[in-house]
Design a protein around this motif. Structure first.
Motif, mmCIF file in Angstrom:
data_model
loop_
_atom_site.group_PDB
_atom_site.id
_atom_site.type_symbol
_atom_site.label_atom_id
_atom_site.label_comp_id
_atom_site.label_asym_id
_atom_site.label_seq_id
_atom_site.Cartn_x
_atom_site.Cartn_y
_atom_site.Cartn_z
ATOM 1 N N MET A 183 23.833 44.929 30.584
ATOM 2 C CA MET A 183 24.368 45.837 31.569
ATOM 3 C C MET A 183 25.838 45.491 31.793
ATOM 4 S SD MET A 183 23.334 46.610 35.535
ATOM 5 C CE MET A 183 21.673 46.976 35.119
ATOM 6 N N ALA A 184 26.645 46.520 31.948
ATOM 7 C CA ALA A 184 28.074 46.322 32.187
ATOM 8 C C ALA A 184 28.368 46.416 33.682
ATOM 9 C CB ALA A 184 28.878 47.372 31.434
ATOM 10 N N LEU A 185 29.297 45.615 34.136
ATOM 11 C CA LEU A 185 29.836 45.698 35.492
ATOM 12 C C LEU A 185 31.273 46.174 35.327
ATOM 13 C CD1 LEU A 185 29.700 45.247 38.523
ATOM 14 C CD2 LEU A 185 30.195 42.824 38.124
ATOM 15 N N VAL A 186 31.498 47.445 35.606
ATOM 16 C CA VAL A 186 32.751 48.111 35.288
ATOM 17 C C VAL A 186 33.569 48.338 36.556
ATOM 18 C CG1 VAL A 186 33.773 50.156 34.210
ATOM 19 C CG2 VAL A 186 31.535 49.331 33.446
ATOM 20 N N SER A 187 34.858 48.021 36.490
ATOM 21 C CA SER A 187 35.744 48.312 37.617
ATOM 22 C C SER A 187 37.195 48.294 37.167
ATOM 23 C CB SER A 187 35.560 47.289 38.747
ATOM 24 O OG SER A 187 36.102 46.034 38.361
ATOM 25 N N TYR A 188 38.026 49.002 37.912
ATOM 26 C CA TYR A 188 39.469 48.850 37.783
ATOM 27 C C TYR A 188 39.775 47.439 38.272
ATOM 28 C CZ TYR A 188 44.443 49.494 38.583
ATOM 29 O OH TYR A 188 45.806 49.349 38.551
ATOM 30 N N PRO A 189 40.755 46.761 37.679
ATOM 31 C CA PRO A 189 41.073 45.393 38.109
ATOM 32 C C PRO A 189 41.311 45.290 39.620
ATOM 33 C CG PRO A 189 42.272 45.925 36.113
ATOM 34 C CD PRO A 189 41.609 47.199 36.567
ATOM 35 N N ARG A 190 40.873 44.206 40.181
ATOM 36 C CA ARG A 190 41.052 43.852 41.587
ATOM 37 C C ARG A 190 40.193 44.706 42.520
ATOM 38 N NH1 ARG A 190 41.969 39.163 41.574
ATOM 39 N NH2 ARG A 190 42.778 39.236 43.676
ATOM 40 N N SER A 191 39.070 45.178 41.995
ATOM 41 C CA SER A 191 38.168 45.990 42.806
ATOM 42 C C SER A 191 36.944 45.221 43.295
ATOM 43 C CB SER A 191 37.717 47.217 42.012
ATOM 44 O OG SER A 191 38.800 48.086 41.799
ATOM 45 N N GLY A 192 36.902 43.927 43.072
ATOM 46 C CA GLY A 192 35.805 43.112 43.576
ATOM 47 C C GLY A 192 34.808 42.669 42.520
ATOM 48 N N ASN A 193 35.150 42.835 41.264
ATOM 49 C CA ASN A 193 34.266 42.479 40.167
ATOM 50 C C ASN A 193 33.925 40.982 40.187
ATOM 51 O OD1 ASN A 193 33.038 42.410 37.558
ATOM 52 N ND2 ASN A 193 34.249 44.197 36.977
ATOM 53 N N THR A 194 34.921 40.152 40.333
ATOM 54 C CA THR A 194 34.695 38.702 40.333
ATOM 55 C C THR A 194 33.886 38.280 41.554
ATOM 56 O OG1 THR A 194 36.721 38.356 39.068
ATOM 57 C CG2 THR A 194 35.846 36.451 40.255
ATOM 58 N N LEU A 195 34.145 38.886 42.706
ATOM 59 C CA LEU A 195 33.379 38.570 43.912
ATOM 60 C C LEU A 195 31.907 38.940 43.717
ATOM 61 C CD1 LEU A 195 33.280 37.666 46.884
ATOM 62 C CD2 LEU A 195 33.807 40.038 47.503
ATOM 63 N N LEU A 196 31.649 40.116 43.176
ATOM 64 C CA LEU A 196 30.265 40.526 42.933
ATOM 65 C C LEU A 196 29.602 39.605 41.914
ATOM 66 C CD1 LEU A 196 27.901 42.355 43.473
ATOM 67 C CD2 LEU A 196 28.880 44.013 41.864
ATOM 68 N N ARG A 197 30.332 39.221 40.880
ATOM 69 C CA ARG A 197 29.781 38.278 39.902
ATOM 70 C C ARG A 197 29.400 36.958 40.568
ATOM 71 N NH1 ARG A 197 33.691 37.124 35.259
ATOM 72 N NH2 ARG A 197 31.936 35.934 34.450
ATOM 73 N N ALA A 198 30.239 36.469 41.458
ATOM 74 C CA ALA A 198 29.947 35.208 42.152
ATOM 75 C C ALA A 198 28.662 35.339 42.970
ATOM 76 C CB ALA A 198 31.120 34.819 43.052
ATOM 77 N N TYR A 199 28.509 36.456 43.669
ATOM 78 C CA TYR A 199 27.272 36.678 44.427
ATOM 79 C C TYR A 199 26.062 36.720 43.504
ATOM 80 C CZ TYR A 199 29.854 37.878 48.712
ATOM 81 O OH TYR A 199 30.645 37.849 49.821
ATOM 82 N N LEU A 200 26.161 37.477 42.424
ATOM 83 C CA LEU A 200 25.046 37.596 41.492
ATOM 84 C C LEU A 200 24.652 36.242 40.918
ATOM 85 C CD1 LEU A 200 26.128 40.833 39.592
ATOM 86 C CD2 LEU A 200 24.181 40.605 41.160
ATOM 87 N N GLU A 201 25.648 35.424 40.582
ATOM 88 C CA GLU A 201 25.361 34.121 39.986
ATOM 89 C C GLU A 201 24.830 33.122 41.004
ATOM 90 O OE1 GLU A 201 28.455 32.509 37.542
ATOM 91 O OE2 GLU A 201 28.383 34.202 36.147
ATOM 92 N N LYS A 202 25.493 33.013 42.131
ATOM 93 C CA LYS A 202 25.155 31.958 43.081
ATOM 94 C C LYS A 202 23.956 32.294 43.955
ATOM 95 C CE LYS A 202 29.717 29.850 43.083
ATOM 96 N NZ LYS A 202 29.960 30.209 41.744
ATOM 97 N N ILE A 203 23.809 33.544 44.336
ATOM 98 C CA ILE A 203 22.705 33.917 45.214
ATOM 99 C C ILE A 203 21.459 34.285 44.424
ATOM 100 C CG2 ILE A 203 21.922 35.600 46.938
ATOM 101 C CD1 ILE A 203 24.869 35.724 47.903
ATOM 102 N N MET A 204 21.642 35.025 43.337
ATOM 103 C CA MET A 204 20.492 35.536 42.599
ATOM 104 C C MET A 204 20.205 34.780 41.304
ATOM 105 S SD MET A 204 21.118 39.588 43.223
ATOM 106 C CE MET A 204 19.546 40.056 42.526
ATOM 107 N N GLY A 205 21.133 33.927 40.865
ATOM 108 C CA GLY A 205 20.929 33.178 39.637
ATOM 109 C C GLY A 205 21.048 34.009 38.375
ATOM 110 N N VAL A 206 21.762 35.131 38.451
ATOM 111 C CA VAL A 206 21.946 36.021 37.306
ATOM 112 C C VAL A 206 23.188 35.594 36.534
ATOM 113 C CG1 VAL A 206 22.421 38.397 36.606
ATOM 114 C CG2 VAL A 206 20.838 37.947 38.484
ATOM 115 N N ALA A 207 23.026 35.315 35.247
ATOM 116 C CA ALA A 207 24.162 34.906 34.416
ATOM 117 C C ALA A 207 25.048 36.115 34.120
ATOM 118 C CB ALA A 207 23.666 34.299 33.114
ATOM 119 N N THR A 208 26.348 35.960 34.330
ATOM 120 C CA THR A 208 27.290 37.041 34.041
ATOM 121 C C THR A 208 28.320 36.567 33.026
ATOM 122 O OG1 THR A 208 28.919 36.515 35.779
ATOM 123 C CG2 THR A 208 27.047 37.906 36.413
#
Length: 130
Positions: free
Chosen positions: A1-26
């Motif tokens: 699955m792709a996580l698509v965004s224009y730069p600086r739209s919160g992609n890295t923040l969402l990745r951090a949540y997915l990894e740290k809270i849910m344990g999903v590798a990004t």
């Protein structure tokens, strides 16, 4: 699955949540030779520049910016941020060459003409992206 965004739209923040809270590798299509990508890898994003089955979600700014390689995706999450906030953040990142610093207030008067030109160019890029 792709996580698509224009730069600086919160992609890295969402990745951090997915990894740290849910344990999903990004992962991402970024190139490790890029200084900002290297900083993300060193900051704990182990999947930087990985686009294969080792990661479940792959960050991309495509088609606006392409990464090191294309990857197949059957589904995507489109992350959208207010363009004023995204473009202001993008300008700060370009100016400071960091993900977490901002231009100092004392420096803004001399940067206003550059900022206006940046906004005039990038608002079209943002619009075309979406």
């Amino acid at each position: 699955m792709a996580l698509v965004s224009y730069p600086r739209s919160g992609n890295t923040l969402l990745r951090a949540y997915l990894e740290k809270i849910m344990g999903v590798a990004t992962g991402s299509g970024g190139i490790l030779a890029d200084g900002l990508i290297k900083i993300l890898k060193e900051g704990g994003f182990e999947g930087e520049s990985i686009t294969d089955k080792r990661v479940h979600i792959i960050k991309t700014h495509s088609p606006e910016r392409s990464g090191k390689n294309k990857f197949p995706a059957e589904r995507a999450i489109l992350l959208v941020r207010n363009p004023l906030d995204a473009l202001f953040s993008q300008f700060n990142m370009v100016a400071t060459q960091t993900h977490n610093l901002s231009i100092q207030e004392k420096d803004w008067p001399k940067l206003i003409p550059v900022f206006k030109g940046f906004i005039e160019q990038e608002i079209t890029v943002w619009s075309d992206f979406h």
